[in-house]
Write an enzyme that holds these catalytic residues in place. Sequence first.
Site, PDB file in Angstrom:
ATOM      1  N   HIS A 183       0.817  -1.219   0.000  1.00  0.00           N
ATOM      2  CA  HIS A 183       0.000   0.000   0.000  1.00  0.00           C
ATOM      3  C   HIS A 183       0.844   1.258   0.000  1.00  0.00           C
ATOM      4  CE1 HIS A 183      -3.143  -2.929   0.802  1.00  0.00           C
ATOM      5  NE2 HIS A 183      -3.821  -2.108   0.031  1.00  0.00           N
ATOM      6  N   GLU A 211     -11.131 -10.845  -5.872  1.00  0.00           N
ATOM      7  CA  GLU A 211      -9.697 -10.797  -5.583  1.00  0.00           C
ATOM      8  C   GLU A 211      -9.245 -12.038  -4.825  1.00  0.00           C
ATOM      9  OE1 GLU A 211      -9.018  -7.061  -3.545  1.00  0.00           O
ATOM     10  OE2 GLU A 211     -10.839  -7.247  -2.374  1.00  0.00           O
ATOM     11  N   ASP A 254      -4.615  -8.266  -5.138  1.00  0.00           N
ATOM     12  CA  ASP A 254      -4.817  -9.386  -4.223  1.00  0.00           C
ATOM     13  C   ASP A 254      -5.029 -10.698  -4.969  1.00  0.00           C
ATOM     14  OD1 ASP A 254      -4.602  -8.514  -1.512  1.00  0.00           O
ATOM     15  OD2 ASP A 254      -6.302  -7.211  -1.913  1.00  0.00           O
ATOM     16  N   CYS A 311      -9.578  -3.086 -11.338  1.00  0.00           N
ATOM     17  CA  CYS A 311      -9.067  -1.911 -10.623  1.00  0.00           C
ATOM     18  C   CYS A 311      -7.730  -2.187  -9.931  1.00  0.00           C
ATOM     19  CB  CYS A 311     -10.093  -1.395  -9.629  1.00  0.00           C
ATOM     20  SG  CYS A 311     -10.467  -2.539  -8.309  1.00  0.00           S
TER      21      CYS A 311
HETATM   22  C1  PEP Z   1      -6.705  -5.142  -5.402  1.00  0.00           C
HETATM   23  O1  PEP Z   1      -6.543  -6.010  -4.546  1.00  0.00           O
HETATM   24  O2  PEP Z   1      -6.365  -5.286  -6.592  1.00  0.00           O
HETATM   25  C2  PEP Z   1      -7.272  -3.834  -5.043  1.00  0.00           C
HETATM   26  C3  PEP Z   1      -7.566  -2.948  -5.966  1.00  0.00           C
HETATM   27  O3  PEP Z   1      -7.474  -3.574  -3.726  1.00  0.00           O
HETATM   28  P1  PEP Z   1      -6.307  -3.148  -2.702  1.00  0.00           P
HETATM   29  O4  PEP Z   1      -5.077  -2.874  -3.507  1.00  0.00           O
HETATM   30  O5  PEP Z   1      -6.821  -1.944  -1.988  1.00  0.00           O
HETATM   31  O6  PEP Z   1      -6.191  -4.328  -1.819  1.00  0.00           O
HETATM   32 MG    MG Z   2      -7.474  -5.812  -2.660  1.00  0.00          MG
END
Ligand code: PEP
Ligand code: MG
Length: 588
Positions: free
Chosen positions: A198, A438, A462, A509
């Site tokens: 993150h 995911e 994920d 996404c």
């Molecule tokens: C993902 O897992 O691709 C996602 C968009 O969510 P995050 O990166 O917030 O876990």
């Molecule tokens: Mg995710």
Amino acid sequence: MKNFKQIFKEAENAITGIAAAPGIVIAKAYLFTKEKLEINDGDISNIEEAKSNLVEALAKSKKELNKIFAIAKEKMEGQRAAIFEAQMMILDDPILLDNINKRIETEKKQPEYIVNNEISKYQQLMAHSHEAYMNERASDIEDIKNRIIRNLQKKRWISKIQNDMIVVSDSLTPSDTILLSRCDVRGFVTEHGGLTSHAAIISRSLDIPAVVGVHNVTKLIKDNDTIIIDGFHGYILINPNEEQINFFSAKHEKLIELQKSLAELKDQPAKTIDGHEIQLLANVDVTGEIDLVITNDAKGIGLYRTEQIIEELGEIPNEEEQTKIYLNLSTRIYPKPLIIRAFDIGGDKFKFLDFTEPNPFLGLRGIRLLLENENMFRTQIRAVLKASSNKNIQFMLPMVSSIREIRKSLAIINECKNELKHEKINFDKDCKIGIMIEVPSAALLTYELAEIVDFISIGTNDLIQYLMAVDRGNDLVSNLYQEFHPAVIRTLSHIVKESKRAHKSVSLCGEMAADTLAIPLLIGLGLNSLSISPTTIPYAKRIIRSISYEKAKILGDECLASGTVEEITEKLQKFFKDNSITRTRNII
Ligand code: PEP
Ligand code: MG
């Protein structure tokens, strides 16, 4: 002029890592250390001297903290600066200080040992609290404890978090990243962390170049060293010579030129040369990013990571506060859509629970945690619905792995709708509810899940992690985190096909969509909607506008028939070469 490889190959001052956020920066390094201090638990012979050392260390710590507090107040909004209050309280706590002094007298041990022991007790209490706010404060206490111990050991402290530095650190939490970005940080370099950690995502969102997973970097780079970071390739040069500086300055100028030409694409549609339009949406992590969403002409917000609000504020906002935030965002983006994702707490995001999970990524995360903490979930649902009167808000559930979780969530959403009806509060009765795919179990069940929701969004960050059994934030296995693994490609194709079979819209996404190499393949697999960091939208648009949809479909089929990562990567590279498309990485 030499090319980059030559410059780099000849350089003894060069190191590499993972290119986590694009951009080129030349600036001074600021070593952000959170190293564990060695505690001396030896006996003392002079009690008075030990006590006076303690008084001195406390006074110094207070002075330092006052300085930090002043900077924080200047750089951050009032509410955020409050995170330093708990540290101030510790320094002023008479009972704690009395206990420490008494123990020095009776146990005759080094003050640093007793300080460590006493303050750790506080930390334990906070870490075990049921309140998220107190939990978060436990790590602040660690900070002040280390500060006092460091001052007892008379170790150096850099008195100011200077502006315009490249932060070099062992690792960065999302809150470190956000907090430091307020000090006009020019770049981030970390020893640990992968492309989809993150902290890396936030760097991309804030448009701050970053290189992560650089082995030993905190030992190789010293404070105030001049460094060059290339966030396109993951290269770092320490104390560059004149030739290297000139080379990178030229590259930097080229980059500015490229950004200008990308800006010219702003009002052009994201259409392939044979007229197939792709919807480019933006992923939003921090509220300030909305300006970037607008300037980069996103067709809406495809993912609003609401858990970042908790990160920014240091606490969970109440229903009224959340309503205000969501309404604000929906109004600013109107009439474009805003997809609000329910709090995805857990994993590497932040600690919410009062116990440590052995495998947080496989633990109580996302929808699992929300269903266990129904009040928090209901508050958010009510806030989302109350903010939905513009009719452009959609709500999305993270980390779904079964039909039961969706049914349970939909039942709660319905109950909230009924409550609001009784309270005569206006909301969008048709507010669309979607899920993220995911987790592999959800991927396999796409058709059944898609049948009971309004839309599907694929979270590749994920999905790849869980499909490949590779921690997305662990640089030791980052080479195994392969977005072009045949299993990933085939799973994506399955999700797209099954969503379409259920007549539901499907988008992607995850960060994979921001990799320009992946874009023709994703389009070829049938994705007509991609959500990426707002700053990467122009780069994606440039690729889309130079490819043919028909050829992308053939590429998709060829990749689906391939059995290895190498084969797929080769096909993608060949596609770019055959169609004379240059990727940003090659231009700069
Ligand atoms: C993902 O897992 O691709 C996602 C968009 O969510 P995050 O990166 O917030 O876990
Ligand atoms: Mg995710």
